[in-house]
Motif scaffolding. Structure first.
Motif, mmCIF file in Angstrom:
data_model
loop_
_atom_site.group_PDB
_atom_site.id
_atom_site.type_symbol
_atom_site.label_atom_id
_atom_site.label_comp_id
_atom_site.label_asym_id
_atom_site.label_seq_id
_atom_site.Cartn_x
_atom_site.Cartn_y
_atom_site.Cartn_z
ATOM 1 N N SER A 42 0.821 -1.211 0.000
ATOM 2 C CA SER A 42 0.000 0.000 0.000
ATOM 3 C C SER A 42 0.855 1.262 0.000
ATOM 4 N N GLY A 43 2.162 1.077 0.031
ATOM 5 C CA GLY A 43 3.077 2.214 0.021
ATOM 6 C C GLY A 43 3.285 2.752 -1.379
ATOM 7 N N PRO A 44 4.245 3.643 -1.532
ATOM 8 C CA PRO A 44 4.482 4.273 -2.843
ATOM 9 C C PRO A 44 5.084 3.291 -3.849
ATOM 10 N N ALA A 45 4.919 3.625 -5.098
ATOM 11 C CA ALA A 45 5.525 2.860 -6.190
ATOM 12 C C ALA A 45 6.349 3.810 -7.041
ATOM 13 N N LEU A 46 7.410 3.306 -7.595
ATOM 14 C CA LEU A 46 8.190 4.073 -8.562
ATOM 15 C C LEU A 46 7.604 3.805 -9.941
ATOM 16 N N VAL A 47 7.626 4.803 -10.793
ATOM 17 C CA VAL A 47 7.087 4.656 -12.148
ATOM 18 C C VAL A 47 8.161 5.072 -13.141
ATOM 19 N N PHE A 48 8.409 4.200 -14.112
ATOM 20 C CA PHE A 48 9.436 4.430 -15.119
ATOM 21 C C PHE A 48 8.835 4.361 -16.513
ATOM 22 N N GLY A 49 9.442 5.077 -17.437
ATOM 23 C CA GLY A 49 9.084 4.940 -18.838
ATOM 24 C C GLY A 49 9.639 3.630 -19.374
ATOM 25 N N ALA A 50 9.126 3.196 -20.498
ATOM 26 C CA ALA A 50 9.544 1.915 -21.081
ATOM 27 C C ALA A 50 11.035 1.899 -21.413
ATOM 28 N N ALA A 51 11.573 2.992 -21.915
ATOM 29 C CA ALA A 51 12.995 3.032 -22.268
ATOM 30 C C ALA A 51 13.877 2.890 -21.033
ATOM 31 N N GLU A 52 13.505 3.562 -19.940
ATOM 32 C CA GLU A 52 14.272 3.466 -18.704
ATOM 33 C C GLU A 52 14.217 2.048 -18.133
ATOM 34 N N TRP A 53 13.023 1.448 -18.175
ATOM 35 C CA TRP A 53 12.869 0.082 -17.664
ATOM 36 C C TRP A 53 13.685 -0.896 -18.502
ATOM 37 N N SER A 54 13.660 -0.735 -19.799
ATOM 38 C CA SER A 54 14.428 -1.603 -20.689
ATOM 39 C C SER A 54 15.919 -1.470 -20.422
ATOM 40 N N ALA A 55 16.396 -0.255 -20.232
ATOM 41 C CA ALA A 55 17.813 -0.041 -19.936
ATOM 42 C C ALA A 55 18.190 -0.692 -18.606
ATOM 43 N N PHE A 56 17.339 -0.562 -17.603
ATOM 44 C CA PHE A 56 17.592 -1.177 -16.302
ATOM 45 C C PHE A 56 17.655 -2.696 -16.401
ATOM 46 N N THR A 57 16.663 -3.305 -17.043
ATOM 47 C CA THR A 57 16.638 -4.768 -17.116
ATOM 48 C C THR A 57 17.799 -5.305 -17.957
ATOM 49 N N ALA A 58 18.201 -4.571 -18.985
ATOM 50 C CA ALA A 58 19.356 -4.994 -19.785
ATOM 51 C C ALA A 58 20.625 -4.942 -18.946
ATOM 52 N N ALA A 59 20.789 -3.887 -18.155
ATOM 53 C CA ALA A 59 21.971 -3.764 -17.294
ATOM 54 C C ALA A 59 21.983 -4.864 -16.235
ATOM 55 N N ALA A 60 20.818 -5.164 -15.668
ATOM 56 C CA ALA A 60 20.734 -6.232 -14.674
ATOM 57 C C ALA A 60 21.075 -7.581 -15.303
ATOM 58 N N SER A 61 20.612 -7.818 -16.516
ATOM 59 C CA SER A 61 20.901 -9.080 -17.209
ATOM 60 C C SER A 61 22.391 -9.232 -17.506
ATOM 61 N N ARG A 62 23.050 -8.117 -17.757
ATOM 62 C CA ARG A 62 24.496 -8.155 -18.019
ATOM 63 C C ARG A 62 25.304 -8.322 -16.740
ATOM 64 N N GLY A 63 24.666 -8.146 -15.581
ATOM 65 C CA GLY A 63 25.383 -8.260 -14.324
ATOM 66 C C GLY A 63 26.001 -6.955 -13.848
ATOM 67 N N ASP A 64 25.567 -5.846 -14.429
ATOM 68 C CA ASP A 64 26.135 -4.549 -14.080
ATOM 69 C C ASP A 64 25.963 -4.188 -12.598
#
Length: 67
Positions: A42-64
Motif C-alpha cells: 500500500s506504500g508508494p511505487a516508482l514509475v518508469f518509462g519503457a525506455a528506462e525500464w528496458s535499460a535497467f533490465t538490460a543492465a541487470a541481465s548483463r550483471g552490471d
C-alpha cells in the motif's frame, strides 16, 4: 508522476523464490512500468518509462549491478 492503482496487476520475478522480500512490477497504461516493495504494497511505487525500464533490465541481465 502518478497512476490509478485500481485494476493494476502486479507480479514478482520467477527468480524471487516466493518469499516476501521482493519487488513487484506492473505494466501500466501509457507505456509505463510500476515498481513497488512487496512488503509495503500500500506504500508508494516508482514509475518508469519503457525506455528506462528496458535499460535497467538490460543492465541487470548483463550483471552490471552484481556486487
Amino acid at each position: 508522476m502518478s497512476f490509478d492503482p485500481v485494476g493494476v496487476e502486479w507480479f514478482k520475478s520467477s527468480y524471487s523464490g516466493g518469499d516476501k522480500e521482493c519487488v513487484e512490477v506492473a505494466f501500466l497504461p501509457d507505456n509505463l512500468v510500476g515498481v513497488r516493495d512487496s512488503k509495503a504494497r500500500s506504500g508508494p511505487a516508482l514509475v518508469f518509462g519503457a525506455a528506462e525500464w528496458s535499460a535497467f533490465t538490460a543492465a541487470a541481465s548483463r550483471g552490471d549491478f552484481d556486487g
